[in-house]
Design a protein around this motif. Sequence first.
Motif: not given
Length: 72
Positions: A20-35, A42-46, A1-6
């Motif tokens: 952003w970075r998650n507890s799976r060790g993955e990371s990325g660049i968000c779209t936009g800056t001020d908004n 991706k999410l792990n179980r729990w 499963d995945t999640v969207e944040i903003g």
Amino acid sequence: DTVEIGGRASDDGGIAKVTWRNSRGESGICTGTDNWQASGIKLNRWWNTITVTAIDHAGNTDEYSLKVFRWK
């Protein structure tokens, strides 16, 4: 499963990027800056921790972490 944040970020000198970075060790660049937003995180179980970092044009950073629970 995945999640969207903003959210929103601000700085007197402007925001250069938001990452952003998650507890799976993955990371990325968000779209936009001020908004900003990011999807397909991706999410792990729990419990999962997602940390968002705003970076201004001078290289200063500020972080915010949130916890997301995935049952299945």
